[in-house]
Design an enzyme around this catalytic site. Structure first.
Site: not given
Length: 389
Positions: A206, A222, A244, A273, A293, A333
């Site tokens: 970030r 997101f 979101d 999204a 993200d 992730c």
């Protein structure tokens, strides 16, 4: 002592530093260990490999805690958590907000502890750690005297371990806590926020993202509770839109926008999204900077193909609405999506649209999420910033 003996040639990963022994690698079990018991691990030649926590109901049958014979008691956990704390003081000595224990990366497999000032949030992903939750709380009480400790044990992976999903207060009391991250403030609800209450692993990403947003129209998909969105607003973006699907998340994001006096720059919208990006393409919207993200699309190898389609769709649509000379930042992730695969998807999306794309920055998780080099599974987060012509 309860003992696990591995099959011939199944000890290579362990001797190279991996901390998991799988059920299909076991030749013999002695002493009738029960789920959550401490066991000694040996290779087929009866060479001692270490001690760990046993679970007969999981593919990960043994999670190693030590390569020495020692008691797994209060002092053991105190020593390990003190070592982890010492590292965090080096990394983030000016704040009390960080991941204190990152599972295998801190030699405590199956245990996550996040610190938010005077509060701690715990996740236990193995039966053995779950059975020692009281002991772990005792150690935290002795070292930090926290105001409150919560457990956020809703992760589906617990079901595989034979554990129920649950959350709640373990010690003390918990109230909304306000944290600061590079001067951006967030008020967190540790019992309702995602995961342990906040995504600390993206902290440095970030901060890196901020250098690209000045005077830009920014889209953050997101957005969760406003992580990248608020950093963009704070760093001088002209306008920022966060999307979101969760109404409760968007409410907290809006509260955090007000907390940072960014209401005139930042706005949030509840929505899927995928749907938003698709409609934005049809409406011919344009942004200078777009951040993606998403949650993990590939929680297992079985879902990799579907995940790749999902990543391809959002990257293709994001690039379609990105102005020439724009910035795309994006994350995965999921450990099951490799760096090579992720980069291939992004490159393919750009190439099919006739756009030239250059990688500017490539990062992983923040350093309070240490990676155990011998365990590729611990290197899960991929974050890239790209220049798109």
């Amino acid at each position: 002592m309860k003992t696990i003996i591995l099959k011939k040639n199944e000890d290579h990963r362990i001797t190279n530093g991996h901390l998991w022994a799988f059920s299909n690698e076991i030749a013999e079990i002695k002493g009738e260990p029960q789920s959550g018991d401490i066991v000694e691990l040996f290779n087929h030649q009866n060479k001692f490999l270490g001690i760990g926590i046993f679970n007969p109901n999981s593919l990960i049958a043994v999670r190693l805690l030590s390569n020495e014979k020692e008691e797994i008691d209060f002092q053991f956990f105190k020593k390990r958590i003190e070592m982890a704390y010492s590292l965090r003081q080096k990394i983030y000595h000016e704040t009390d907000v960080y991941r204190l224990v990152h599972g295998e990366g801190d030699s405590l497999p199956g245990l996550i502890i996040d610190r938010f000032n005077n509060y701690f949030s715990i996740q236990t992903f193995s039966v053995g750690m779950d059975k020692r939750l009281t002991l772990i709380c005792d150690v935290l009480d002795s070292l930090f005297k926290p105001k409150g400790i919560v457990e956020r044990n809703e992760a589906p992976i617990r079901l595989i371990e034979g554990l129920e999903q649950k959350k709640g207060i373990l010690r003390g009391a918990v109230e909304p806590v306000t944290i600061s991250e590079y001067k951006v403030k967030y008020t967190l609800d540790l019992l309702e926020g995602q995961k342990t209450g906040f995504f600390l692993d993206q902290r440095e990403n970030r901060n890196a993202f901020r250098r690209y947003v000045k005077d830009a129209d920014v889209l953050d998909c997101f957005c969760n509770e406003g992580g990248f969105t608020l950093h963009a607003g704070y760093a001088g973006a002209k306008s920022v839109l966060g999307i979101d699907i969760s109404e409760s998340v968007i409410k907290r994001a809006r509260d955090n926008s007000t907390l940072n006096n960014l209401d005139k720059i930042v706005r949030f919208q509840t929505g899927d999204a995928f749907v938003y990006l698709d409609q934005a393409v049809k409406d011919k919207k344009q942004f200078d900077v777009i951040n993606l993200d998403p949650p993990s699309f590939a929680k297992s190898k079985k879902t990799i193909r579907k995940a790749k389609r999902g990543y391809k769709e959002i990257h293709t649509n994001a690039i379609k609405i990105l102005k020439p000379g724009g910035i795309l930042s994006t994350s995965s992730c999921s450990y099951n999506i490799t760096e090579e695969t992720f980069l291939d998807i992004i490159n393919e999306s750009a190439r099919e649209l006739g756009r030239h794309i250059s990688l500017l920055e490539w990062h992983g998780a923040a350093p309070d999420h240490p990676v155990l080099i011998s365990m590729p599974e611990t290197k899960y987060l991929k974050f890239g910033i790209f220049f798109v012509e």
